[in-house]
Design a protein around this motif. Structure first.
Motif, PDB file in Angstrom:
ATOM      1  N   TYR A  75      -6.765  32.288  22.276  1.00  0.00           N
ATOM      2  CA  TYR A  75      -6.041  32.214  23.484  1.00  0.00           C
ATOM      3  C   TYR A  75      -4.470  31.938  23.441  1.00  0.00           C
ATOM      4  N   LYS A  76      -3.905  32.010  22.278  1.00  0.00           N
ATOM      5  CA  LYS A  76      -2.294  31.346  22.014  1.00  0.00           C
ATOM      6  C   LYS A  76      -1.463  32.632  22.532  1.00  0.00           C
ATOM      7  N   GLU A  77      -2.146  33.881  22.443  1.00  0.00           N
ATOM      8  CA  GLU A  77      -1.117  34.918  22.905  1.00  0.00           C
ATOM      9  C   GLU A  77      -1.374  35.554  23.978  1.00  0.00           C
ATOM     10  N   SER A  78      -2.115  34.838  24.776  1.00  0.00           N
ATOM     11  CA  SER A  78      -2.848  35.471  26.098  1.00  0.00           C
ATOM     12  C   SER A  78      -1.459  35.528  27.033  1.00  0.00           C
ATOM     13  N   ASN A  79      -1.685  36.592  28.089  1.00  0.00           N
ATOM     14  CA  ASN A  79      -0.659  36.596  29.081  1.00  0.00           C
ATOM     15  C   ASN A  79      -0.979  35.695  30.190  1.00  0.00           C
ATOM     16  N   SER A  80      -1.997  35.322  30.375  1.00  0.00           N
ATOM     17  CA  SER A  80      -2.442  34.311  31.397  1.00  0.00           C
ATOM     18  C   SER A  80      -2.150  32.825  31.091  1.00  0.00           C
ATOM     19  N   ALA A  81      -1.326  32.371  32.103  1.00  0.00           N
ATOM     20  CA  ALA A  81      -0.746  30.764  31.832  1.00  0.00           C
ATOM     21  C   ALA A  81      -2.061  29.961  31.798  1.00  0.00           C
ATOM     22  N   GLU A  82      -3.271  30.200  32.499  1.00  0.00           N
ATOM     23  CA  GLU A  82      -4.337  29.375  32.237  1.00  0.00           C
ATOM     24  C   GLU A  82      -5.113  29.342  30.747  1.00  0.00           C
ATOM     25  N   ARG A  83      -5.112  30.656  30.135  1.00  0.00           N
ATOM     26  CA  ARG A  83      -5.486  30.790  29.027  1.00  0.00           C
ATOM     27  C   ARG A  83      -4.799  29.976  27.955  1.00  0.00           C
ATOM     28  N   GLN A  84      -3.380  30.274  28.216  1.00  0.00           N
ATOM     29  CA  GLN A  84      -2.335  29.771  27.124  1.00  0.00           C
ATOM     30  C   GLN A  84      -2.773  28.145  27.185  1.00  0.00           C
ATOM     31  N   SER A  85      -2.867  27.694  28.592  1.00  0.00           N
ATOM     32  CA  SER A  85      -3.236  26.182  28.474  1.00  0.00           C
ATOM     33  C   SER A  85      -4.414  25.891  27.844  1.00  0.00           C
ATOM     34  N   TRP A  86      -5.343  26.669  28.066  1.00  0.00           N
ATOM     35  CA  TRP A  86      -6.864  26.622  27.045  1.00  0.00           C
ATOM     36  C   TRP A  86      -6.262  26.451  25.583  1.00  0.00           C
ATOM     37  N   ALA A  87      -5.313  27.218  25.185  1.00  0.00           N
ATOM     38  CA  ALA A  87      -5.222  27.153  23.518  1.00  0.00           C
ATOM     39  C   ALA A  87      -4.366  26.161  23.379  1.00  0.00           C
ATOM     40  N   GLU A  88      -3.525  25.500  24.187  1.00  0.00           N
ATOM     41  CA  GLU A  88      -2.669  24.235  23.776  1.00  0.00           C
ATOM     42  C   GLU A  88      -3.570  23.164  23.834  1.00  0.00           C
ATOM     43  N   GLU A  89      -4.544  23.106  24.843  1.00  0.00           N
ATOM     44  CA  GLU A  89      -5.653  21.905  24.707  1.00  0.00           C
ATOM     45  C   GLU A  89      -6.563  21.998  23.401  1.00  0.00           C
TER      46      GLU A  89
END
Length: 128
Positions: A75-89
């Motif tokens: 999920y780190k390079e996703s366009n979705s902010a929600e998925r990027q937050s999943w990646a960060e978590e």
């Protein structure tokens, strides 16, 4: 005058005796703790259950780290902010797991005595 001198000599002797007793007691505790640590270390290095428990714990941490790392990479390079937050978590969890794992391996290194199983890594890297 003689009574005052006798009293001060007696007080001086009492202080010296108290200091000697305190030093001997502290030194005794240090020796006993060192002996108990060496005994515990020898028991745990030869105890199969302890080694198995440490290995199982390390393997569970590796599995958790791998799962979080894969989720982060997904999920780190996703366009979705929600998925990027999943990646960060997931990255934060993976780094926390890596810290726990690295401390576990360091604290229990004497159990393996340079004989770490192949599936247990000596260190987990942190995700940037």
């Amino acid at each position: 005058m003689k009574e005052a001198r006798d009293f001060s000599i007696g007080a001086l002797i009492a202080i010296i005796v108290a200091v000697v007793i305190a030093v001997v007691s502290i030194y005794g505790v240090i020796i006993r703790n060192s002996y108990e640590f060496q005994l515990r270390k020898a028991n745990e290095t030869s105890n199969y259950e302890t080694r198995k428990a440490v290995e199982d714990y390390a393997r569970s941490l590796i599995a958790q780290y791998t799962a979080d790392k894969l989720r982060y990479e997904t999920y780190k390079e996703s366009n979705s902010a929600e998925r990027q937050s999943w990646a960060e978590e997931a990255r934060i969890r993976a780094n926390t797991t890596a810290t726990i794992y690295n401390e576990c391996i360091l604290k229990n290194s004497f159990i393996f005595r340079d004989n770490i199983p192949e599936d247990i890594k000596s260190e987990l890297p942190y995700l940037k």
